[in-house]
Write a protein that holds these residues in place. Structure first.
Motif, PDB file in Angstrom:
ATOM      1  N   ARG A 176     -20.684  35.560  24.553  1.00  0.00           N
ATOM      2  CA  ARG A 176     -21.791  34.623  25.072  1.00  0.00           C
ATOM      3  C   ARG A 176     -23.322  35.372  24.901  1.00  0.00           C
ATOM      4  N   LYS A 177     -23.276  36.656  25.469  1.00  0.00           N
ATOM      5  CA  LYS A 177     -24.240  37.314  25.297  1.00  0.00           C
ATOM      6  C   LYS A 177     -24.991  37.685  24.272  1.00  0.00           C
ATOM      7  N   GLY A 180     -26.129  34.598  22.126  1.00  0.00           N
ATOM      8  CA  GLY A 180     -27.387  34.374  22.740  1.00  0.00           C
ATOM      9  C   GLY A 180     -28.681  35.034  22.137  1.00  0.00           C
ATOM     10  N   GLN A 181     -28.356  36.308  22.176  1.00  0.00           N
ATOM     11  CA  GLN A 181     -29.256  37.210  21.853  1.00  0.00           C
ATOM     12  C   GLN A 181     -29.580  37.480  20.362  1.00  0.00           C
ATOM     13  N   PRO A 184     -31.760  32.637  17.411  1.00  0.00           N
ATOM     14  CA  PRO A 184     -33.442  32.197  17.471  1.00  0.00           C
ATOM     15  C   PRO A 184     -33.673  31.497  18.562  1.00  0.00           C
ATOM     16  N   SER A 185     -32.879  30.353  19.021  1.00  0.00           N
ATOM     17  CA  SER A 185     -32.991  29.616  20.170  1.00  0.00           C
ATOM     18  C   SER A 185     -32.609  30.334  21.663  1.00  0.00           C
ATOM     19  N   GLY A 186     -31.936  31.405  21.508  1.00  0.00           N
ATOM     20  CA  GLY A 186     -31.477  31.830  22.658  1.00  0.00           C
ATOM     21  C   GLY A 186     -30.368  31.222  23.164  1.00  0.00           C
ATOM     22  N   TYR A 187     -29.936  30.180  22.492  1.00  0.00           N
ATOM     23  CA  TYR A 187     -28.614  29.490  23.222  1.00  0.00           C
ATOM     24  C   TYR A 187     -27.370  30.178  22.915  1.00  0.00           C
ATOM     25  N   PRO A 188     -26.383  30.122  23.854  1.00  0.00           N
ATOM     26  CA  PRO A 188     -25.255  31.222  23.850  1.00  0.00           C
ATOM     27  C   PRO A 188     -23.952  30.323  23.103  1.00  0.00           C
ATOM     28  N   ARG A 210     -31.537  24.678  24.359  1.00  0.00           N
ATOM     29  CA  ARG A 210     -32.119  25.190  25.364  1.00  0.00           C
ATOM     30  C   ARG A 210     -31.357  26.575  25.801  1.00  0.00           C
ATOM     31  N   PRO A 211     -32.198  27.810  25.830  1.00  0.00           N
ATOM     32  CA  PRO A 211     -31.759  28.927  26.213  1.00  0.00           C
ATOM     33  C   PRO A 211     -31.120  28.886  27.665  1.00  0.00           C
ATOM     34  N   ALA A 213     -29.055  31.304  30.446  1.00  0.00           N
ATOM     35  CA  ALA A 213     -28.643  32.689  30.863  1.00  0.00           C
ATOM     36  C   ALA A 213     -27.157  32.817  30.863  1.00  0.00           C
TER      37      ALA A 213
END
Length: 215
Positions: A176-177, A180-181, A184-188, A210-211, A213
């Motif tokens: 997931r990390k 997400g990294q 471009p959206s930061g979504y995992p 949506r990003p 965490a």
């Protein structure tokens, strides 16, 4: 591939235990033998949908036809290179899960069924061997909830080296990390469905990402 050898005694046990979710990703490679047809029929009559590939030393059209009619997915003349054998197994698996192509694209992620690292936002994301196995189970069941038990069985199943099931949470967190990294959206893209498992999907049908965490 890490094969686990089985013998005639395997077929004397209760094969229904292999019907647990997660075991369906393990393929049976059966060498042609006098009991081959009975072994294939026994697996299929136990409700087992795993890929069954027959390996034989010489071409034999009649016996190959019998094996396929009994429920085998492929009949292969040896020798065969590992890369081709793996591709044949992957082809059976993805078709069994309703995927005709060799990849699936969800949002910014393109996941492959042939063992290649996924591409996120057009860039390759490197996964470890274990992370690949976990991710593959999620990809095969894309947009569906996959239980942690099913993922565990798919990764460790019949292995003698079975860690605590919490290890799946660790691998999910790492995957997931990484996604997400890279996105471009930061979504995992790996959603935790509390009490049920995990789902590989976008956040919304229109891909409004949506990003989130990583846990």
């Amino acid at each position: 591939m890490v094969p686990i050898e089985i013998g005639p005694q395997f077929f004397r046990g209760d094969l229904r235990v292999l019907n647990r979710a997660g075991h369906e990703t393990h393929a049976f490679l059966l060498v042609a033998n006098p009991d081959l047809i009975a072994q294939i029929l026994q697996l299929r009559r136990s409700g087992i949908s795993n890929p069954i590939l027959v390996l034989r030393a010489a071409r034999d059209a009649d016996n190959a036809a019998q094996a396929l009619d009994a429920g085998a997915d492929d009949d292969i003349v040896m020798p065969i290179r590992a890369v081709e054998l793996k591709a044949r197994i992957n082809a059976v698996l993805r078709r069994a899960h309703g995927h005709a192509a060799d990849s699936i694209t969800i949002g910014e992620v393109t996941a492959f069924f042939d063992g290649r690292d996924p591409e996120v936002g057009g860039h390759r994301v490197k996964l470890s061997r274990r992370e690949h196995k976990v991710f593959q189970q999620l990809v095969l069941n894309a947009r569906k909830v996959t239980s942690k038990a099913a993922i565990y069985d798919a990764v460790y199943g019949m292995s003698d080296d079975q860690p605590f099931d919490k290890v799946i949470d660790v691998y999910i967190c790492k995957i997931r990390k990484k996604i997400g990294q890279a996105a471009p959206s930061g979504y995992p893209y790996i959603e935790t469905v509390h009490g049920r498992g995990y789902k590989f999907d976008t956040s919304e049908p229109d891909h409004g990402l949506r990003p989130v965490a990583a846990e």
